[in-house]
Design a protein around this motif. Sequence first.
Motif, mmCIF file in Angstrom:
data_model
loop_
_atom_site.group_PDB
_atom_site.id
_atom_site.type_symbol
_atom_site.label_atom_id
_atom_site.label_comp_id
_atom_site.label_asym_id
_atom_site.label_seq_id
_atom_site.Cartn_x
_atom_site.Cartn_y
_atom_site.Cartn_z
ATOM 1 N N ARG A 1 -5.464 9.987 5.555
ATOM 2 C CA ARG A 1 -5.863 8.591 5.652
ATOM 3 C C ARG A 1 -6.409 8.068 3.910
ATOM 4 N NH1 ARG A 1 -10.472 7.659 10.455
ATOM 5 N NH2 ARG A 1 -9.271 8.665 11.730
ATOM 6 N N ARG B 1 -5.682 5.877 0.566
ATOM 7 C CA ARG B 1 -5.702 4.378 0.752
ATOM 8 C C ARG B 1 -4.924 3.911 -0.582
ATOM 9 N NH1 ARG B 1 -5.145 5.254 4.744
ATOM 10 N NH2 ARG B 1 -6.290 4.495 7.058
ATOM 11 N N ALA C 1 0.804 -1.248 0.228
ATOM 12 C CA ALA C 1 -0.103 0.469 0.251
ATOM 13 C C ALA C 1 1.093 1.224 0.017
ATOM 14 C CB ALA C 1 -0.865 -0.548 1.072
#
Length: 324
Positions: A291, A293, A138
Amino acid sequence: MILTGRSPFLHARDLPQPAPGPHEVLIRVEACGVCRTDLHIVDGELSAPRLPLIPGHEIVGRVEQTGPGVSGLSTGQRVGVPWLGQTCGHCPYCAMGRENLCDAPLFTGYTRNGGYADYCVADAGYVFPLPEAADPVALAPLLCAGLIGFRSYRMAGPVQRLGLYGFGAASHILCQIARHQGVEVFAFTRDGDEAAQDFARALGAAWAGGSSEPAPALLDAAIIFAPVGALVPLALRAVRKGGRVVCGGIHMSDIPAFPYADLWHEREIVSVANLTRADGEAFFPLAEAARVRTQTARYPLDRANEALDDLRHGRLQGAAVLVP
């Protein structure tokens, strides 16, 4: 996985483990993102790679060994290695804080070996500490798609409406950053690419459509990540008076002629070259706060050619990542 230059195809080779020199670190690679720049190198569109070459510049790994003179990094620490691999430190651009324009740089996976391997060596001054607990797959796209997207975003200036042309690895990260800051995002994809348009809307884009379609409102700025010069006149017509079009790629096909009226009213076209270490210092905390992603597709290292081909033909949503 090595590029020899004889064909746009990487070859698997067993090589001795490299050793770090002064001010370098040896890194055991956990993951390496597949960037469109890698594709430009492999396909011969960037003409000066140092061959034979191990590509890859979105590297996440652990410090295996430190060379003489290294401080601030420890064995076992997770780090990231970006495109900018080294600068001279004394040319006029380095002296003015614009190291991304250095006259004598080295680039990871282009003029020094990169991360399509089990191990790589990097200049310790040009790696970024990364979160210890995060998924390395990721994290990998943040090392270029994230960083160059962020630099392009800053070059766009203050915006409330932002257009993104080409909704791939960089755009899907930047969309999340921009939405975190309250910016309306308008996503332009290949005409008819409904999957990419749905992906953009799922990440918060206010509108998504084909690149030949007019946006429902004038944009303050547009960033072009697709390597297609014909998008520049389209983007100029989509921005308001005084708006800016940012070309965010290292390679682009020729820009066709367009009427001066499309540029008039103080519209601007600018390009983005490379990144600075200061970009990383600003970007990584922002990505964590937003955040972000990443959407990724994992490939074993020995399937690097397949990953490149999927990128070449637009078969990916998000980013491909190689895992040794």
